[in-house]
Each structure stands twice: as structure tokens, then as C-alpha cells.
Scaffold this active site. Structure first.
Site, PDB file in Angstrom:
ATOM      1  N   GLY A   8       0.834  -1.217   0.000  1.00 32.65           N
ATOM      2  CA  GLY A   8       0.000   0.000   0.000  1.00 32.65           C
ATOM      3  C   GLY A   8       0.858   1.251   0.000  1.00 32.65           C
ATOM      4  O   GLY A   8       0.477   2.283   0.566  1.00 32.65           O
ATOM      5  N   GLY A   9       2.023   1.173  -0.619  1.00 29.89           N
ATOM      6  CA  GLY A   9       3.019   2.252  -0.554  1.00 29.89           C
ATOM      7  C   GLY A   9       2.672   3.502  -1.350  1.00 29.89           C
ATOM      8  O   GLY A   9       3.420   4.479  -1.302  1.00 29.89           O
ATOM      9  N   GLY A  11      -0.507   4.710  -0.931  1.00 35.79           N
ATOM     10  CA  GLY A  11      -1.697   5.176  -0.221  1.00 35.79           C
ATOM     11  C   GLY A  11      -1.410   6.374   0.673  1.00 35.79           C
ATOM     12  O   GLY A  11      -0.283   6.885   0.716  1.00 35.79           O
ATOM     13  N   ASP A  34       2.587  -1.631  -4.368  1.00 37.61           N
ATOM     14  CA  ASP A  34       1.217  -1.120  -4.396  1.00 37.61           C
ATOM     15  C   ASP A  34       0.511  -1.717  -5.607  1.00 37.61           C
ATOM     16  O   ASP A  34       1.172  -2.131  -6.563  1.00 37.61           O
ATOM     17  CB  ASP A  34       1.210   0.423  -4.487  1.00 37.61           C
ATOM     18  CG  ASP A  34      -0.116   1.022  -4.026  1.00 37.61           C
ATOM     19  OD1 ASP A  34      -0.184   1.503  -2.882  1.00 37.61           O
ATOM     20  OD2 ASP A  34      -1.093   0.984  -4.801  1.00 37.61           O
ATOM     21  N   ILE A  35      -0.808  -1.726  -5.555  1.00 37.52           N
ATOM     22  CA  ILE A  35      -1.595  -2.166  -6.713  1.00 37.52           C
ATOM     23  C   ILE A  35      -1.497  -1.141  -7.845  1.00 37.52           C
ATOM     24  O   ILE A  35      -1.662  -1.466  -9.012  1.00 37.52           O
ATOM     25  CB  ILE A  35      -3.075  -2.430  -6.284  1.00 37.52           C
ATOM     26  CG1 ILE A  35      -3.887  -3.136  -7.370  1.00 37.52           C
ATOM     27  CG2 ILE A  35      -3.774  -1.156  -5.860  1.00 37.52           C
ATOM     28  CD1 ILE A  35      -3.908  -4.611  -7.236  1.00 37.52           C
ATOM     29  N   TYR A 142     -14.916  -3.214   7.305  1.00 36.94           N
ATOM     30  CA  TYR A 142     -13.560  -2.728   7.598  1.00 36.94           C
ATOM     31  C   TYR A 142     -13.172  -3.071   9.047  1.00 36.94           C
ATOM     32  O   TYR A 142     -12.107  -3.642   9.303  1.00 36.94           O
ATOM     33  CB  TYR A 142     -13.547  -1.214   7.377  1.00 36.94           C
ATOM     34  CG  TYR A 142     -12.271  -0.501   7.740  1.00 36.94           C
ATOM     35  CD1 TYR A 142     -11.069  -0.791   7.116  1.00 36.94           C
ATOM     36  CD2 TYR A 142     -12.287   0.521   8.698  1.00 36.94           C
ATOM     37  CE1 TYR A 142      -9.907  -0.101   7.437  1.00 36.94           C
ATOM     38  CE2 TYR A 142     -11.134   1.220   9.016  1.00 36.94           C
ATOM     39  CZ  TYR A 142      -9.948   0.905   8.387  1.00 36.94           C
ATOM     40  OH  TYR A 142      -8.813   1.591   8.706  1.00 36.94           O
ATOM     41  N   ILE A 172      -6.543   9.867  10.373  1.00 38.82           N
ATOM     42  CA  ILE A 172      -5.240  10.470  10.075  1.00 38.82           C
ATOM     43  C   ILE A 172      -5.423  11.595   9.057  1.00 38.82           C
ATOM     44  O   ILE A 172      -6.046  11.411   8.015  1.00 38.82           O
ATOM     45  CB  ILE A 172      -4.252   9.417   9.502  1.00 38.82           C
ATOM     46  CG1 ILE A 172      -4.130   8.197  10.439  1.00 38.82           C
ATOM     47  CG2 ILE A 172      -2.889  10.042   9.230  1.00 38.82           C
ATOM     48  CD1 ILE A 172      -3.554   8.479  11.802  1.00 38.82           C
TER      49      ILE A 172
HETATM   50  N1  SER Z   1      -9.664   6.587   8.627  1.00 35.61           N
HETATM   51  C1  SER Z   1     -10.314   5.309   8.656  1.00 35.61           C
HETATM   52  C2  SER Z   1     -11.647   5.360   8.013  1.00 35.61           C
HETATM   53  O1  SER Z   1     -12.253   6.382   8.117  1.00 35.61           O
HETATM   54  C3  SER Z   1     -10.478   4.835  10.079  1.00 35.61           C
HETATM   55  O2  SER Z   1      -9.443   3.987  10.377  1.00 35.61           O
HETATM   56  O3  SER Z   1     -12.084   4.415   7.464  1.00 35.61           O
END
Ligand code: SER
Length: 314
Positions: A8-9, A11, A34-35, A142, A172
């Protein structure tokens, strides 16, 4: 000599993690996978390969060629996209991690780090100061894949001596690569919209409260966790936090520096996902076992984001 493979580099977190790890371990010793094909400038800096983590054979070929000692497995489908394509999210997140752990076992990769998330908690989890150990019954695909990844990794640590470590990231915020398909994307969008002089339409309630972290802290935390002496660690999966705030507080924090910034709140289905997650996180276990300390609060993050996006100077 450490050799590090990042999945996932390209992302949101992976791209900045690759740069940080290359700064620390040398460009040649960090392989970006990465894909997607990385952009031309990134291709020039160090080794890279196209990788679909759902393909066991593709991961195996790269591991045999590069012989990494550590893997930062960042490839994942986030929460909102995961609800649109749950079967694909299951395959990429859980089957992808199973493949990585299996190949790590087979080829003796010393350490595997996989980020987890606040989404690994669910509606029955205590929402304020959520402890490291508590009820984990997520209701998104998820979240289900991420809590399963934590358990799977701990199983591989116990039974196959793989040094598995995981940290439960809050939302993040970063300026380099936009996040894709997450519930916390509204917070990033507030900054990007302010920079584009665009009105921001926020897809959660003004009072929706979540924990957040600025990218420099996210990078420090995952690298610090990876480097922490094994003998200091009692746990393998850790809450990490910086600060918590409402969506309105983020918007107001941007407006403080961009006075004519306009925003409005139009909550959609993603607000329900946000409502199932903790509002604040107790990360005292990480602070105790590997000395985790965040550097950025909301105002510090806002100034950092607006500087990176060339909205303010200094
Ligand atoms: N940032 C992520 C999301 O919103 C939460 O880990 O899916």
C-alpha cells in the site's frame, strides 16, 4: 541490515511512510509495493513493484527477490468503501493479511506491522477514553477485518514467533496523498477545500466527535512501535491517540486561519459509521510500553496542514 517491504506504498499513510523509512534505512533498503504504479519521481528514488496482496504467489515472488526482514502491511480498503464493496474489502484486508503472515512464516520475515483502527471497536464499546482492552464488536466490514487481523497476527506471534505488532490509528490527517473511502475523510476535506477556496460540505453532524492524529505523529508512532524493544512489550495491539474534536471544531480551527472559509453540514450514511466508533481513546498502554507521545494538537495540526497546502506561510 534491515530490509523493509511496504504494501500500500502509494496510499495516504504508505506513501509518506516509505519516504520516512527511506530517510532512516536508505532508499535501496525500502521496497515500495502497491496495486497502483507510483508516480515517476517516486519510481526514481528506490525499488518498487506492483503488488496485489490478494495474490499469494505475487507476494511470495517479491519476498523471495527482496528478502525483507520487516513488512509494513499498509494495503487496505477503508470503512466507507468497505461498506460499498464488502466482499472485496474482506479479500484485500483479511485475505491479504493472511497471505502476508503466511509468507512471513514460510520465509522467516522477522517482523510484520499492520495498522489497525478505531473502527475495530463498535457500538457496544465504551465511547469515552476507550481502553486498550474492551468490547470489540465492530459492525462495518472494515472493522470486522481489522479486529480479525489483530487476532490473526497475535496467533502468528504466539505459534510461529513472528514479531507481529499493530496500532489502532484514529483518523489520520495529511496533505500529500488524499485518503480514499474513509469515514474520517471529511476532516481532510475541510483543509483541502479551504486551500481550493471551496465551500466544504461535511458529511457528518457538527457535533460528531472522533479521535484524530496529524501525519507526522502517525509516522512517528508506527516507526517507534516497530523499533520498540520486544522485552518492553506486553501487548501486540495498541490504542494510539493525539486529540479528539467535533467536526465543527475542525472547521472552526480552519476558519481561524482562513476567515472567509465557508462550510456546511449534510450528514449521510457515514455519520452512522462515525457514531459507532470511540470519541476518545485511552492510549496509556502505548505510552507506558513504548513511550508513545504525540506532538500535534488540533491547532498545531491546522497550522501544519495549512502551511503544507500553501495557505499560510511561516
Ligand atoms: N480513517 C479510517 C476510516 O475512516 C479509520 O481507520 O475508514
Amino acid at each position: 541490515m534491515e530490509k523493509i517491504l511496504v504494501t500500500g506504498g502509494c496510499g495516504q499513510i504508505g506513501s509518506e511512510l516509505v519516504s520516512a523509512l527511506r530517510g532512516k534505512f536508505g532508499n535501496e533498503n525500502v521496497i515500495l509495493t502497491d496495486i497502483n504504479v507510483p508516480n515517476y519521481e517516486v519510481q526514481e528514488i528506490g525499488p518498487w513493484e506492483i503488488l496485489d496482496v490478494t495474490s499469494y504467489e505475487s507476494i511470495k515472488a517479491i519476498i523471495k527477490k527482496f528478502e525483507p526482514t520487516r513488512i509494513f502491511h499498509m494495503a487496505a480498503i477503508l470503512s466507507a468503501t468497505g461498506e460499498k464493496i464488502p466482499q472485496t474489502a474482506f479479500k484485500i484486508n483479511l485475505l491479504g493479511t493472511f497471505n502476508v503472515l503466511e509468507i512471513a512464516r514460510e520465509f522467516g520475515v522477522r517482523q510484520v506491522i499492520v495498522p489497525s483502527t478505531i473502527a475495530a471497536f463498535g457500538p457496544e464499546t465504551p465511547k469515552i477514553n476507550t481502553p486498550n482492552e474492551t468490547v470489540m464488536r465492530p459492525n462495518t466490514m472494515y472493522g470486522i477485518t481489522k479486529v480479525s487481523i489483530e487476532l490473526l497476527g497475535e496467533y502468528y506471534a504466539k505459534n510461529y514467533k513472528i514479531d507481529f505488532r499493530s496500532l489502532r490509528y484514529p483518523g489520520i490527517i495529511s496533505s500529500d496523498v488524499k485518503p480514499g473511502g474513509g469515514t474520517t475523510d471529511y476532516a481532510n476535506a475541510l483543509y483541502f477545500d479551504a486551500a481550493a477556496k471551496k465551500k466544504s460540505i461535511v458529511f457528518v453532524n457538527p457535533q460528531t466527535t472522533l479521535p484524530f492524529m496529524f501525519m507526522p505523529d502517525a509516522l512517528d508512532s508506527i516507526i517507534q512501535l516497530s523499533e520498540a524493544p520486544q522485552e518492553n512489550l506486553v501487548h501486540r495491539s495498541f490504542n494510539v491517540a493525539a486529540f479528539s474534536c467535533t467536526a465543527l471544531e475542525i472547521a472552526e480551527s480552519v476558519k481561524k486561519y482562513v476567515p472567509n472559509f465557508q462550510f456546511d453540514f449534510v450528514p449521510d450514511h457515514r455519520d452512522k459509521i462515525a457514531a459507532s466508533w470511540p470519541q476518545s481513546i485511552d492510549d496509556s498502554v502505548a505510552r507506558k510500553e513504548w513511550n508513545w507521545r504525540h506532538k500535534y494538537d488540533l491547532d498545531g495540526m491546522t497550522r501544519g496542514m495549512l502551511k503544507n497546502l500553501n495557505v499560510i506561510s511561516g
